[in-house]
Design a protein around this motif. Structure first.
Motif, PDB file in Angstrom:
ATOM      1  N   LEU A  53       0.826  -1.212   0.000  1.00  0.00           N
ATOM      2  CA  LEU A  53       0.000   0.000   0.000  1.00  0.00           C
ATOM      3  C   LEU A  53       0.855   1.253   0.000  1.00  0.00           C
ATOM      4  O   LEU A  53       0.494   2.267  -0.605  1.00  0.00           O
ATOM      5  N   THR A  54       1.991   1.189   0.698  1.00  0.00           N
ATOM      6  CA  THR A  54       2.899   2.342   0.705  1.00  0.00           C
ATOM      7  C   THR A  54       3.469   2.578  -0.689  1.00  0.00           C
ATOM      8  O   THR A  54       3.559   3.729  -1.149  1.00  0.00           O
ATOM      9  N   ALA A  55       3.835   1.497  -1.364  1.00  0.00           N
ATOM     10  CA  ALA A  55       4.345   1.631  -2.732  1.00  0.00           C
ATOM     11  C   ALA A  55       3.275   2.181  -3.661  1.00  0.00           C
ATOM     12  O   ALA A  55       3.543   3.033  -4.517  1.00  0.00           O
ATOM     13  N   LEU A  56       2.037   1.712  -3.498  1.00  0.00           N
ATOM     14  CA  LEU A  56       0.928   2.232  -4.308  1.00  0.00           C
ATOM     15  C   LEU A  56       0.710   3.705  -4.036  1.00  0.00           C
ATOM     16  O   LEU A  56       0.535   4.508  -4.969  1.00  0.00           O
ATOM     17  N   SER A  57       0.712   4.086  -2.758  1.00  0.00           N
ATOM     18  CA  SER A  57       0.527   5.495  -2.394  1.00  0.00           C
ATOM     19  C   SER A  57       1.599   6.370  -3.025  1.00  0.00           C
ATOM     20  O   SER A  57       1.297   7.435  -3.583  1.00  0.00           O
ATOM     21  N   GLN A  58       2.843   5.923  -2.948  1.00  0.00           N
ATOM     22  CA  GLN A  58       3.938   6.717  -3.504  1.00  0.00           C
ATOM     23  C   GLN A  58       3.808   6.851  -5.012  1.00  0.00           C
ATOM     24  O   GLN A  58       4.018   7.933  -5.582  1.00  0.00           O
ATOM     25  N   ALA A  59       3.421   5.757  -5.665  1.00  0.00           N
ATOM     26  CA  ALA A  59       3.264   5.802  -7.124  1.00  0.00           C
ATOM     27  C   ALA A  59       2.143   6.750  -7.525  1.00  0.00           C
ATOM     28  O   ALA A  59       2.269   7.512  -8.494  1.00  0.00           O
ATOM     29  N   MET A  60       1.034   6.726  -6.781  1.00  0.00           N
ATOM     30  CA  MET A  60      -0.097   7.604  -7.101  1.00  0.00           C
ATOM     31  C   MET A  60       0.269   9.071  -6.877  1.00  0.00           C
ATOM     32  O   MET A  60      -0.065   9.935  -7.703  1.00  0.00           O
ATOM     33  N   GLN A  61       0.942   9.354  -5.784  1.00  0.00           N
ATOM     34  CA  GLN A  61       1.312  10.743  -5.514  1.00  0.00           C
ATOM     35  C   GLN A  61       2.358  11.243  -6.510  1.00  0.00           C
ATOM     36  O   GLN A  61       2.313  12.415  -6.916  1.00  0.00           O
ATOM     37  N   ASP A  62       3.295  10.377  -6.902  1.00  0.00           N
ATOM     38  CA  ASP A  62       4.253  10.774  -7.932  1.00  0.00           C
ATOM     39  C   ASP A  62       3.541  11.045  -9.253  1.00  0.00           C
ATOM     40  O   ASP A  62       3.854  12.016  -9.955  1.00  0.00           O
ATOM     41  N   GLY A  63       2.565  10.185  -9.599  1.00  0.00           N
ATOM     42  CA  GLY A  63       1.797  10.408 -10.823  1.00  0.00           C
ATOM     43  C   GLY A  63       1.006  11.691 -10.774  1.00  0.00           C
ATOM     44  O   GLY A  63       0.916  12.427 -11.764  1.00  0.00           O
ATOM     45  N   GLY A  64       0.438  11.998  -9.607  1.00  0.00           N
ATOM     46  CA  GLY A  64      -0.297  13.258  -9.459  1.00  0.00           C
ATOM     47  C   GLY A  64       0.602  14.463  -9.645  1.00  0.00           C
ATOM     48  O   GLY A  64       0.211  15.461 -10.252  1.00  0.00           O
ATOM     49  N   SER A  65       1.826  14.372  -9.122  1.00  0.00           N
ATOM     50  CA  SER A  65       2.776  15.483  -9.283  1.00  0.00           C
ATOM     51  C   SER A  65       3.161  15.666 -10.746  1.00  0.00           C
ATOM     52  O   SER A  65       3.302  16.790 -11.227  1.00  0.00           O
ATOM     53  N   GLN A  66       3.308  14.562 -11.457  1.00  0.00           N
ATOM     54  CA  GLN A  66       3.689  14.653 -12.863  1.00  0.00           C
ATOM     55  C   GLN A  66       2.564  15.240 -13.717  1.00  0.00           C
ATOM     56  O   GLN A  66       2.815  16.026 -14.630  1.00  0.00           O
ATOM     57  N   LEU A  67       1.315  14.857 -13.423  1.00  0.00           N
ATOM     58  CA  LEU A  67       0.178  15.376 -14.207  1.00  0.00           C
ATOM     59  C   LEU A  67      -0.164  16.804 -13.831  1.00  0.00           C
ATOM     60  O   LEU A  67      -0.658  17.568 -14.662  1.00  0.00           O
ATOM     61  N   GLY A  68       0.042  17.175 -12.571  1.00  0.00           N
ATOM     62  CA  GLY A  68      -0.189  18.548 -12.154  1.00  0.00           C
ATOM     63  C   GLY A  68      -1.625  18.823 -11.762  1.00  0.00           C
ATOM     64  O   GLY A  68      -2.540  18.015 -11.961  1.00  0.00           O
ATOM     65  N   GLU A  69      -1.829  20.006 -11.190  1.00  0.00           N
ATOM     66  CA  GLU A  69      -3.140  20.412 -10.681  1.00  0.00           C
ATOM     67  C   GLU A  69      -4.159  20.666 -11.791  1.00  0.00           C
ATOM     68  O   GLU A  69      -5.357  20.654 -11.548  1.00  0.00           O
ATOM     69  N   GLU A  70      -3.660  20.917 -13.011  1.00  0.00           N
ATOM     70  CA  GLU A  70      -4.602  21.214 -14.092  1.00  0.00           C
ATOM     71  C   GLU A  70      -5.287  19.957 -14.615  1.00  0.00           C
ATOM     72  O   GLU A  70      -6.220  20.045 -15.417  1.00  0.00           O
ATOM     73  N   SER A  71      -4.858  18.803 -14.166  1.00  0.00           N
ATOM     74  CA  SER A  71      -5.461  17.534 -14.595  1.00  0.00           C
ATOM     75  C   SER A  71      -6.291  16.969 -13.463  1.00  0.00           C
ATOM     76  O   SER A  71      -5.820  16.862 -12.320  1.00  0.00           O
TER      77      SER A  71
END
Length: 508
Positions: A53-71
């Motif tokens: 779950l920690t690995a999933l959380s980190q992957a999701m948050q990294d993906g969110g940072s890459q896509l940015g707030e406009e997505s």
């Protein structure tokens, strides 16, 4: 003697029970370990880092940072990644508790306590053998004392053997007492051992409650961000929801399709009847769903535009004329007197919710304008009602759309046709079809050629549209056409102006 036999039998039963308890406790411990996602025995922080779950959380948050707030995907990945991180923390605490309160006691019971008792049993058997051996030696020495030539030495040996026998017997008694105490103590603590499994279920319940609380705490934020995202598909979305999200008066697919048809489709024969290419229709619907302004290519295919409009009306969760007024509409269509029927239809129309009524008014005014060119496009009010009406009203009863449309088509034609014929009576005011101001007409290109369709302007920002171009006006009654629907085909019969149209065979 009976008491000794009873004690031996009771001890054997307890011993067999202990062996069975040891086996099932070992198996339960082994299976519970496989249920854990962390590594047993590691520190809490290291354990947390190793959780999936920690690995999933980190992957999701990294993906969110890459896509940015406009997505929106980026936003959802970020906030949901935080939720997964909280779940990972709860899981880590839960597994630490299980290891402390369940796994360690079970392991102690199965691998230490019970084996120690069983080893004492084996030790007792060995001590009994030692006692028997010492007693046999003492008895043998006692018998030989009378035949010994050295009585004094033999007597001393007998005394020594007796001391060894007494010591062996003492060890047997001590071991037997300790074994009996441990076995009876085990038997009396069975309730405590059973409590481990109760603690397991209680811990799981508490873990799931805390996890649920963590999710419920973040769900409002997730839902609020999702609801605040304005770019939502229009197709398949309730009219009220779409208008609220897009801050519009008229649904985007309805206005966009009407504006494109006003430019290039009003003279098109069989509009709304002739099917468009599936790929072009799918592309147009997708373009309207994402609110793109790049619609120029679709102006050249009015049948695709008409198909997109029909699809929007058909895919509404609730028909434009609403489920709640279905009975009123059908009752009004059954009124035999024409004037009273119009009055009943007006009452039903007036009962529509505000947004439904506004969009229905917009559509009817356009359809009335389309019918004015029926001499060219062959789309009389009757024909329009046949091909478009079933997409405006259907019953709420279960069944396929085709089945519901077939059951409703008789009434729908009797409803929609007079409303189009008397559009200016139902809705006296003019309609500015470019209600959002997003559309302007493109200046015609010189001599486009017989096989090249003129392409007007699409959605543009900042330009001032010519509103007079898109105003509705009273319809003319020059020529009408009649479509007879049979076997999924439509033939055209022209009716000279002024003559009475004959009843129309309805779709079978």
């Amino acid at each position: 003697m009976c008491v000794l036999v009873f004690i031996c039998v009771s001890s054997d039963l307890i011993e067999r029970r202990m062996e069975l308890v040891r086996l099932v406790s070992h198996n339960a411990h082994k299976r519970l370990v496989t249920c854990l996602q962390g590594h047993i025995g590691t520190e809490a922080e290291k354990r947390h880092k190793k959780l999936p779950l920690t690995a999933l959380s980190q992957a999701m948050q990294d993906g969110g940072s890459q896509l940015g707030e406009e997505s929106l995907i980026g936003k959802m990945m970020d906030v949901c990644g935080e939720a997964e991180s909280r779940l990972a923390s709860e899981l880590m605490q839960h597994e630490v508790q299980l290891e402390r309160d369940i796994l360690e006691p079970l392991n102690q019971l199965a691998e230490v306590d019970i084996p120690n008792i069983l080893r004492q049993r084996k030790q007792l058997a060995k001590l009994v053998l030692d006692y028997d051996s010492a007693r046999a030696r003492w008895l043998q020495a006692s018998k030989s004392i009378h035949f010994s030539t050295n009585y004094q030495a033999t007597a001393a040996k007998v005394e020594t053997l007796k001391d060894e026998m007494d010591e062996a017997l003492n060890k047997v008694e001590m071991c037997k007492d300790q074994l009996s105490a441990d076995m009876y103590n085990f038997s009396s603590k069975e309730g405590d051992y059973a409590r481990y499994y109760v603690i397991l279920v209680e811990a799981q319940a508490d873990y799931h409650r805390r996890s649920l609380a963590a999710l419920e705490g973040v769900l409002p934020t997730i839902q609020a961000q999702n609801d605040s995202w304005m770019e939502k598909p229009a197709y398949g979305t309730a009219l009220e929801e779409h208008l609220k999200r897009s801050n519009r008066e008229i649904a985007l697919p309805l206005e966009a399709c009407v504006m494109m048809l006003l430019e290039t489709g009003m003279k098109e024969e069989g509009l709304f009847r002739i099917a468009a290419g599936a790929s072009k229709l799918k592309k147009l619907k997708a373009a309207l769903d994402c609110s793109t302004s790049q619609l120029e290519e679709f102006y050249s295919d009015p049948h695709a535009v008409a198909g997109a409009l029909k699809s929007y009306l058909r895919e509404l969760p609730e028909p434009l004329l609403t489920f709640s007024l279905y009975d009123e509409w059908t009752q009004a269509s059954n009124v035999s007197d024409p004037d009273r029927r119009l009055q009943a239809l007006w009452v039903a129309c007036d009962g529509l919710p505000k947004n439904h009524k506004a969009n229905f008014r917009y559509l009817v005014k356009f359809l009335a304008k389309l019918a004015q060119d029926s001499e060219v496009n062959k789309m009389t009010p009757s024909n329009i009602a046949i091909v478009l009406g079933p997409n405006l009203l259907w019953s709420k009863t279960e069944g396929t759309l085709a089945e519901m449309a077939a059951a409703t088509s008789v009434h729908v034609v009797a409803i929609i046709e007079p409303i189009i014929q008397h559009a200016d009576w139902f809705f006296p005011d003019d309609v500015d079809f470019n209600v959002s101001g997003m559309f302007v007409a493109m200046t015609p290109e010189p001599d486009p050629g017989p096989f090249e369709r003129r392409r007007p302007g699409s959605l543009v920002d900042g330009d001032t549209p010519r509103k007079d171009r898109y105003l509705s006006y009273p319809r003319s009654t020059a020529v009408s056409a009649l479509y007879v629907v049979a076997d999924e085909s439509i033939t055209v019969k022209e009716t000279p102006a002024g003559e009475q149209e004959q009843p129309i065979p309805l779709p079978s």
